[in-house]
Design an enzyme around this catalytic site. Structure first.
Site, PDB file in Angstrom:
ATOM      1  N   ILE A 138       0.830  -1.200   0.000  1.00  0.00           N
ATOM      2  CA  ILE A 138       0.000   0.000   0.000  1.00  0.00           C
ATOM      3  C   ILE A 138       0.876   1.266   0.000  1.00  0.00           C
ATOM      4  O   ILE A 138       0.546   2.257  -0.665  1.00  0.00           O
ATOM      5  CB  ILE A 138      -0.942  -0.029   1.230  1.00  0.00           C
ATOM      6  CG1 ILE A 138      -1.974  -1.168   1.073  1.00  0.00           C
ATOM      7  CG2 ILE A 138      -1.632   1.313   1.428  1.00  0.00           C
ATOM      8  CD1 ILE A 138      -2.748  -1.498   2.355  1.00  0.00           C
ATOM      9  N   ASP A 187      11.614   3.251   4.371  1.00  0.00           N
ATOM     10  CA  ASP A 187      11.369   1.850   4.725  1.00  0.00           C
ATOM     11  C   ASP A 187      12.617   1.328   5.434  1.00  0.00           C
ATOM     12  O   ASP A 187      13.717   1.816   5.215  1.00  0.00           O
ATOM     13  CB  ASP A 187      11.080   1.013   3.468  1.00  0.00           C
ATOM     14  CG  ASP A 187      10.253  -0.219   3.771  1.00  0.00           C
ATOM     15  OD1 ASP A 187       9.057  -0.243   3.409  1.00  0.00           O
ATOM     16  OD2 ASP A 187      10.788  -1.170   4.397  1.00  0.00           O
ATOM     17  N   VAL A 243      10.998   2.997  11.731  1.00  0.00           N
ATOM     18  CA  VAL A 243      10.123   3.946  12.444  1.00  0.00           C
ATOM     19  C   VAL A 243       9.922   3.582  13.915  1.00  0.00           C
ATOM     20  O   VAL A 243       9.430   4.405  14.691  1.00  0.00           O
ATOM     21  CB  VAL A 243       8.733   4.091  11.776  1.00  0.00           C
ATOM     22  CG1 VAL A 243       8.854   4.572  10.340  1.00  0.00           C
ATOM     23  CG2 VAL A 243       7.931   2.787  11.852  1.00  0.00           C
ATOM     24  N   ASN A 245       2.344   4.654   7.263  1.00  0.00           N
ATOM     25  CA  ASN A 245       1.818   3.416   6.674  1.00  0.00           C
ATOM     26  C   ASN A 245       2.572   2.166   7.131  1.00  0.00           C
ATOM     27  O   ASN A 245       2.018   1.073   7.082  1.00  0.00           O
ATOM     28  CB  ASN A 245       1.861   3.559   5.144  1.00  0.00           C
ATOM     29  CG  ASN A 245       1.694   2.247   4.438  1.00  0.00           C
ATOM     30  OD1 ASN A 245       0.581   1.733   4.320  1.00  0.00           O
ATOM     31  ND2 ASN A 245       2.803   1.642   3.989  1.00  0.00           N
ATOM     32  N   SER A 269      -6.556  -0.124  10.361  1.00  0.00           N
ATOM     33  CA  SER A 269      -7.067  -1.352   9.735  1.00  0.00           C
ATOM     34  C   SER A 269      -8.498  -1.579  10.189  1.00  0.00           C
ATOM     35  O   SER A 269      -8.904  -1.106  11.259  1.00  0.00           O
ATOM     36  CB  SER A 269      -6.208  -2.550  10.178  1.00  0.00           C
ATOM     37  OG  SER A 269      -6.821  -3.770   9.817  1.00  0.00           O
ATOM     38  N   TYR A 310      -2.250  -7.054  17.045  1.00  0.00           N
ATOM     39  CA  TYR A 310      -2.450  -6.274  15.818  1.00  0.00           C
ATOM     40  C   TYR A 310      -3.696  -5.383  15.925  1.00  0.00           C
ATOM     41  O   TYR A 310      -3.640  -4.177  15.669  1.00  0.00           O
ATOM     42  CB  TYR A 310      -2.577  -7.221  14.617  1.00  0.00           C
ATOM     43  CG  TYR A 310      -2.690  -6.509  13.285  1.00  0.00           C
ATOM     44  CD1 TYR A 310      -1.579  -5.918  12.692  1.00  0.00           C
ATOM     45  CD2 TYR A 310      -3.911  -6.424  12.617  1.00  0.00           C
ATOM     46  CE1 TYR A 310      -1.684  -5.272  11.469  1.00  0.00           C
ATOM     47  CE2 TYR A 310      -4.023  -5.781  11.395  1.00  0.00           C
ATOM     48  CZ  TYR A 310      -2.904  -5.205  10.828  1.00  0.00           C
ATOM     49  OH  TYR A 310      -3.017  -4.554   9.624  1.00  0.00           O
ATOM     50  N   THR A 359      -1.447  -8.043  -0.083  1.00  0.00           N
ATOM     51  CA  THR A 359      -0.040  -7.664  -0.006  1.00  0.00           C
ATOM     52  C   THR A 359       0.735  -8.773   0.706  1.00  0.00           C
ATOM     53  O   THR A 359       0.147  -9.719   1.235  1.00  0.00           O
ATOM     54  CB  THR A 359       0.126  -6.366   0.785  1.00  0.00           C
ATOM     55  OG1 THR A 359      -0.338  -6.614   2.114  1.00  0.00           O
ATOM     56  CG2 THR A 359      -0.664  -5.216   0.182  1.00  0.00           C
TER      57      THR A 359
HETATM   58  N1  LIG Z   1      -2.796  -5.630   3.397  1.00  0.00           N
HETATM   59  C1  LIG Z   1      -3.856  -5.601   4.161  1.00  0.00           C
HETATM   60  O1  LIG Z   1      -4.751  -6.455   4.025  1.00  0.00           O
HETATM   61  C2  LIG Z   1      -4.012  -4.533   5.187  1.00  0.00           C
HETATM   62  C3  LIG Z   1      -5.256  -4.417   5.809  1.00  0.00           C
HETATM   63  C4  LIG Z   1      -5.434  -3.441   6.792  1.00  0.00           C
HETATM   64  C5  LIG Z   1      -4.373  -2.598   7.118  1.00  0.00           C
HETATM   65  N2  LIG Z   1      -3.170  -2.731   6.496  1.00  0.00           N
HETATM   66  C6  LIG Z   1      -2.099  -1.821   6.910  1.00  0.00           C
HETATM   67  O2  LIG Z   1      -1.582  -1.155   5.772  1.00  0.00           O
HETATM   68  C7  LIG Z   1      -0.213  -0.821   6.013  1.00  0.00           C
HETATM   69  C8  LIG Z   1       0.620  -1.308   4.841  1.00  0.00           C
HETATM   70  O3  LIG Z   1       0.475  -2.717   4.763  1.00  0.00           O
HETATM   71  P1  LIG Z   1       0.861  -3.597   3.490  1.00  0.00           P
HETATM   72  O4  LIG Z   1      -0.173  -4.648   3.406  1.00  0.00           O
HETATM   73  O5  LIG Z   1       1.174  -2.747   2.315  1.00  0.00           O
HETATM   74  O6  LIG Z   1       2.195  -4.300   4.072  1.00  0.00           O
HETATM   75  P2  LIG Z   1       3.579  -4.766   3.404  1.00  0.00           P
HETATM   76  O7  LIG Z   1       4.146  -5.763   4.353  1.00  0.00           O
HETATM   77  O8  LIG Z   1       3.396  -5.137   1.970  1.00  0.00           O
HETATM   78  O9  LIG Z   1       4.441  -3.415   3.458  1.00  0.00           O
HETATM   79  C9  LIG Z   1       4.798  -2.864   4.679  1.00  0.00           C
HETATM   80  C10 LIG Z   1       6.129  -2.163   4.534  1.00  0.00           C
HETATM   81  O10 LIG Z   1       6.442  -1.561   5.809  1.00  0.00           O
HETATM   82  C11 LIG Z   1       7.816  -1.774   6.063  1.00  0.00           C
HETATM   83  N3  LIG Z   1       8.033  -1.704   7.509  1.00  0.00           N
HETATM   84  C12 LIG Z   1       7.567  -2.562   8.457  1.00  0.00           C
HETATM   85  N4  LIG Z   1       7.991  -2.192   9.667  1.00  0.00           N
HETATM   86  C13 LIG Z   1       8.739  -1.084   9.487  1.00  0.00           C
HETATM   87  C14 LIG Z   1       9.459  -0.237  10.370  1.00  0.00           C
HETATM   88  N5  LIG Z   1       9.500  -0.473  11.701  1.00  0.00           N
HETATM   89  N6  LIG Z   1      10.111   0.842   9.857  1.00  0.00           N
HETATM   90  C15 LIG Z   1      10.078   1.081   8.526  1.00  0.00           C
HETATM   91  N7  LIG Z   1       9.444   0.309   7.646  1.00  0.00           N
HETATM   92  C16 LIG Z   1       8.766  -0.759   8.117  1.00  0.00           C
HETATM   93  C17 LIG Z   1       8.117  -3.137   5.479  1.00  0.00           C
HETATM   94  O11 LIG Z   1       9.521  -3.306   5.259  1.00  0.00           O
HETATM   95  C18 LIG Z   1       7.278  -3.117   4.199  1.00  0.00           C
HETATM   96  O12 LIG Z   1       8.015  -2.627   3.096  1.00  0.00           O
HETATM   97  C19 LIG Z   1       0.161  -1.470   7.342  1.00  0.00           C
HETATM   98  O13 LIG Z   1       0.089  -0.501   8.376  1.00  0.00           O
HETATM   99  C20 LIG Z   1      -0.906  -2.527   7.522  1.00  0.00           C
HETATM  100  O14 LIG Z   1      -1.115  -2.856   8.888  1.00  0.00           O
HETATM  101  C21 LIG Z   1      -2.972  -3.675   5.535  1.00  0.00           C
END
Ligand SMILES: NC(=O)c1ccc[n+]([C@@H]2O[C@H](COP(=O)([O-])OP(=O)(O)OC[C@H]3O[C@@H](n4cnc5c(N)ncnc54)[C@H](O)[C@@H]3O)[C@@H](O)[C@H]2O)c1
Length: 251
Positions: free
Chosen positions: A15, A34, A58, A84, A135, A148, A183
């Site tokens: 995302i 990242d 972060v 994010n 979320s 979570y 994702t």
């Molecule tokens: N995919 C889903 O179904 C979904 C649903 C609800 C919420 N979300 C939220 O959306 C956001 C993005 O999720 P996504 O599905 O794209 O995940 P993803 O795992 O594809 O991408 C997340 C990115 O965050 C980076 N990251 C993680 N911890 C980190 C840190 N401490 N410092 C810096 N970078 C860090 C990872 O390296 C990764 O590149 C998240 O907050 C997730 O909780 C996702």
């Protein structure tokens, strides 16, 4: 518009990367942050001159304190921070030991708090905006989401605190609650049973795409949302709005 700057955390994939591409297409300059030093350069490869990558974690206060000056040194201003970066962990309460709990909290909650706090001086100068990614797991409880779901519920409340306190400086703070998106994060914890159950429980009957979430984030970053603050927007195919019986009634 040409010189507006957005900083997106967790932008190496999923995302966050979709949001970076969307804002770039709308003319923003974008800082992609990242902690994944391998993935970030790959993600950056075809993004062009308006994008810069920053490898920081972060959840680490020292890293956050170094990250903001680094971004400001590169771009000179900050108009939007998209918090994010997130990690997923599904486990029963009994098996969620404190280290596991902290691993989720330190990125999903501490990271949002730390990054936002560090960005506020720059956002005051531009009357900028915060968009925090929570979320549907922060809106509705489910089994296995003790860490979570609680971290994401806290992000929703943190967003409202930010909106309440920062409005007088012209800073808006809003929260996006994505439904399920395919994702790497989601696929690591979604079994086929969970995927089927989501399809059943979601009125639109499907997962969302990264782009569909990115569009909502981009709207909240934009001046089109200039009177929107303190809001929680579920981009979830209708999941949050439904109660019991949807699959049965659909049939
Ligand atoms: N995919 C889903 O179904 C979904 C649903 C609800 C919420 N979300 C939220 O959306 C956001 C993005 O999720 P996504 O599905 O794209 O995940 P993803 O795992 O594809 O991408 C997340 C990115 O965050 C980076 N990251 C993680 N911890 C980190 C840190 N401490 N410092 C810096 N970078 C860090 C990872 O390296 C990764 O590149 C998240 O907050 C997730 O909780 C996702």
């Amino acid at each position: 518009m040409a010189d507006k700057v957005a900083l997106i955390t967790g932008a190496a994939r999923g995302i966050g990367l979709a949001t970076a591409k969307t804002l770039l297409a709308e003319g923003w300059l974008v800082a992609l942050l990242d902690r994944d030093a391998d993935e970030l350069p790959k993600a950056m490869a075809d993004l062009g001159q308006a994008a810069s990558g920053f490898v920081y974690d972060v959840s680490d206060p020292d890293a956050v304190n170094a990250a903001l000056p680094d971004v400001l040194n590169r771009f000179g201003r900050l108009d939007a921070l998209v918090n994010n970066a997130g990690v997923a962990d599904f486990g029963p309460i009994a098996e969620t030991d404190f280290a596991r709990w902290r691993r989720v909290m330190e990125t999903n909650l501490d990271g949002v708090f730390l990054m936002s706090q560090a960005a506020i001086p720059a956002l005051k100068e531009t009357k900028g905006t915060l968009v925090n990614i929570a979320s549907i797991s922060g809106l509705r409880a489910s089994t296995l989401r003790v860490a979570y779901g609680t971290s994401k519920a806290a992000v929703i409340q943190l967003t409202k605190q930010q909106a309440a306190e920062l409005g007088e400086f012209g800073i808006r703070a809003n929260c996006v609650c994505p439904g399920p998106v395919r994702t790497k994060l989601a696929m690591a914890v979604h079994t086929q049973d969970i995927i089927d159950a989501y399809h059943d429980a979601i009125p639109l009957n499907r997962y969302g795409s990264e782009q569909e979430i990115a569009e909502v984030i981009a709207f909240l970053c934009s001046d089109k949302a200039s009177y929107v603050t303190g809001q929680v927007i579920a981009s979830d195919g209708g999941f949050e709005s439904t109660g019991v019986g949807l699959p049965a009634l659909r049939n």
